[in-house]
Design a protein around this motif. Structure first.
Motif, short mmCIF file in Angstrom:
data_model
loop_
_atom_site.label_atom_id
_atom_site.label_comp_id
_atom_site.label_asym_id
_atom_site.label_seq_id
_atom_site.Cartn_x
_atom_site.Cartn_y
_atom_site.Cartn_z
N THR A 291 -12.52 -4.73 -31.85
CA THR A 291 -13.29 -4.02 -30.83
C THR A 291 -13.83 -5.00 -29.80
O THR A 291 -13.75 -4.75 -28.60
N GLY A 292 -14.36 -6.12 -30.26
CA GLY A 292 -14.91 -7.10 -29.34
C GLY A 292 -13.86 -7.76 -28.47
O GLY A 292 -14.11 -8.07 -27.30
N LEU A 293 -12.66 -7.95 -29.01
CA LEU A 293 -11.62 -8.66 -28.26
C LEU A 293 -10.75 -7.75 -27.40
O LEU A 293 -10.28 -8.16 -26.35
N PHE A 294 -10.54 -6.51 -27.85
CA PHE A 294 -9.58 -5.66 -27.15
C PHE A 294 -10.17 -4.35 -26.62
O PHE A 294 -9.47 -3.63 -25.92
N ALA A 295 -11.40 -4.03 -26.98
CA ALA A 295 -12.01 -2.79 -26.49
C ALA A 295 -13.47 -3.04 -26.12
O ALA A 295 -14.36 -2.25 -26.45
N ALA A 296 -13.70 -4.15 -25.46
CA ALA A 296 -15.07 -4.57 -25.14
C ALA A 296 -15.83 -3.54 -24.31
O ALA A 296 -17.05 -3.41 -24.45
N ASP B 72 -26.03 -3.42 -23.32
CA ASP B 72 -27.12 -3.22 -22.36
C ASP B 72 -28.42 -2.85 -23.07
O ASP B 72 -29.49 -3.34 -22.72
N ALA B 73 -28.32 -2.00 -24.09
CA ALA B 73 -29.50 -1.54 -24.81
C ALA B 73 -30.19 -2.69 -25.56
O ALA B 73 -31.41 -2.68 -25.72
N THR B 74 -29.42 -3.67 -26.01
CA THR B 74 -30.00 -4.78 -26.74
C THR B 74 -30.34 -5.97 -25.85
O THR B 74 -30.91 -6.96 -26.32
N GLY B 75 -30.01 -5.89 -24.58
CA GLY B 75 -30.37 -6.95 -23.65
C GLY B 75 -29.38 -8.09 -23.55
O GLY B 75 -29.67 -9.12 -22.94
N PHE B 76 -28.21 -7.93 -24.12
CA PHE B 76 -27.18 -8.96 -24.04
C PHE B 76 -26.20 -8.60 -22.94
O PHE B 76 -25.83 -7.44 -22.78
N PRO B 77 -25.73 -9.59 -22.18
CA PRO B 77 -24.71 -9.29 -21.17
C PRO B 77 -23.39 -8.88 -21.82
O PRO B 77 -22.99 -9.44 -22.85
N ALA B 78 -22.73 -7.92 -21.23
CA ALA B 78 -21.48 -7.39 -21.78
C ALA B 78 -20.37 -8.44 -21.84
O ALA B 78 -19.45 -8.32 -22.64
N ASN B 79 -20.47 -9.47 -21.02
CA ASN B 79 -19.42 -10.50 -21.04
C ASN B 79 -19.43 -11.34 -22.31
O ASN B 79 -18.53 -12.14 -22.55
N LEU B 80 -20.44 -11.16 -23.17
CA LEU B 80 -20.49 -11.88 -24.44
C LEU B 80 -19.73 -11.19 -25.56
O LEU B 80 -19.54 -11.76 -26.63
N VAL B 81 -19.28 -9.97 -25.32
CA VAL B 81 -18.60 -9.19 -26.37
C VAL B 81 -17.37 -9.93 -26.92
O VAL B 81 -17.20 -9.99 -28.14
N PRO B 82 -16.50 -10.51 -26.09
CA PRO B 82 -15.36 -11.24 -26.68
C PRO B 82 -15.78 -12.40 -27.57
O PRO B 82 -15.16 -12.64 -28.61
N ALA B 83 -16.83 -13.11 -27.20
CA ALA B 83 -17.32 -14.21 -28.05
C ALA B 83 -17.81 -13.68 -29.39
O ALA B 83 -17.56 -14.27 -30.44
N ILE B 84 -18.49 -12.54 -29.36
CA ILE B 84 -18.95 -11.93 -30.60
C ILE B 84 -17.75 -11.50 -31.44
O ILE B 84 -17.75 -11.64 -32.67
N GLY B 85 -16.71 -11.00 -30.79
CA GLY B 85 -15.48 -10.64 -31.49
C GLY B 85 -14.84 -11.84 -32.17
O GLY B 85 -14.36 -11.74 -33.30
N ILE B 86 -14.85 -12.97 -31.49
CA ILE B 86 -14.28 -14.20 -32.08
C ILE B 86 -15.10 -14.64 -33.29
O ILE B 86 -14.54 -15.03 -34.32
N ILE B 87 -16.42 -14.53 -33.20
CA ILE B 87 -17.27 -14.89 -34.33
C ILE B 87 -16.97 -13.98 -35.53
O ILE B 87 -16.85 -14.44 -36.66
N ALA B 88 -16.84 -12.67 -35.28
CA ALA B 88 -16.52 -11.74 -36.37
C ALA B 88 -15.16 -12.07 -36.98
O ALA B 88 -14.99 -12.02 -38.21
N LEU B 89 -14.19 -12.43 -36.14
CA LEU B 89 -12.86 -12.80 -36.64
C LEU B 89 -12.93 -14.05 -37.52
O LEU B 89 -12.35 -14.08 -38.61
N ILE B 90 -13.65 -15.05 -37.08
CA ILE B 90 -13.80 -16.28 -37.86
C ILE B 90 -14.47 -15.98 -39.20
O ILE B 90 -14.02 -16.45 -40.25
N CYS B 91 -15.53 -15.19 -39.17
CA CYS B 91 -16.22 -14.82 -40.42
C CYS B 91 -15.27 -14.09 -41.37
O CYS B 91 -15.22 -14.40 -42.56
N GLY B 92 -14.52 -13.15 -40.85
CA GLY B 92 -13.60 -12.38 -41.68
C GLY B 92 -12.50 -13.24 -42.28
O GLY B 92 -12.17 -13.10 -43.47
N VAL B 93 -11.92 -14.10 -41.48
CA VAL B 93 -10.83 -14.96 -41.98
C VAL B 93 -11.36 -15.94 -43.03
O VAL B 93 -10.75 -16.11 -44.09
N LEU B 94 -12.50 -16.58 -42.75
CA LEU B 94 -13.06 -17.51 -43.72
C LEU B 94 -13.43 -16.82 -45.03
O LEU B 94 -13.23 -17.37 -46.11
#
Length: 123
Positions: free
Chosen positions: A23-28, A36-58
């Protein structure tokens, strides 16, 4: 039997993290309102997706599963904290994150005897 239960629980945790990463990488754009509701810029979504991917793989790799569980705990703990910050106490996202973290450690506990030695709960 306990090892298989751990594998199934762990597979569900990995699936959750991979769907979150996808979702973070392909459907941001689908997460813009939540960001917006949490106060984070939407352009951070791919980075969050990468973090989730790293966590899942590890977490999925037996040799790195403990560090994967630690990183998953930190990652989802941050999400829980973010929802507290905006006043969403016991919100569905917080509960889901908490359930996934508990499942991550339960799965690891059931499938890895070394973790059972560190946390000697009676099952």
């Amino acid at each position: 039997m306990m090892v298989w239960a751990g594998r199934v629980i762990s597979a569900l945790v990995v699936l959750f993290l991979l769907v979150d990463a996808y979702t973070g990488l392909f459907a941001a754009q689908t997460l813009k309102a939540e960001m917006d509701a949490t106060g984070f810029p939407a352009n951070l979504v791919p980075a969050i997706g990468i973090i989730a991917l790293i966590c899942g793989v590890l977490y999925a790799i037996p040799a790195t599963s403990v560090i994967g569980a630690v990183l998953t705990t930190a990652f989802l703990g941050g999400a829980i904290c973010t929802h507290f910050r905006v006043g969403e106490i016991l919100s569905p996202p917080q509960i889901v994150c908490l359930v996934v973290v508990v499942a991550a450690w339960a799965g690891l506990y059931f499938r890895d005897s070394r973790v059972r030695q560190l946390m000697p709960f009676k099952v």
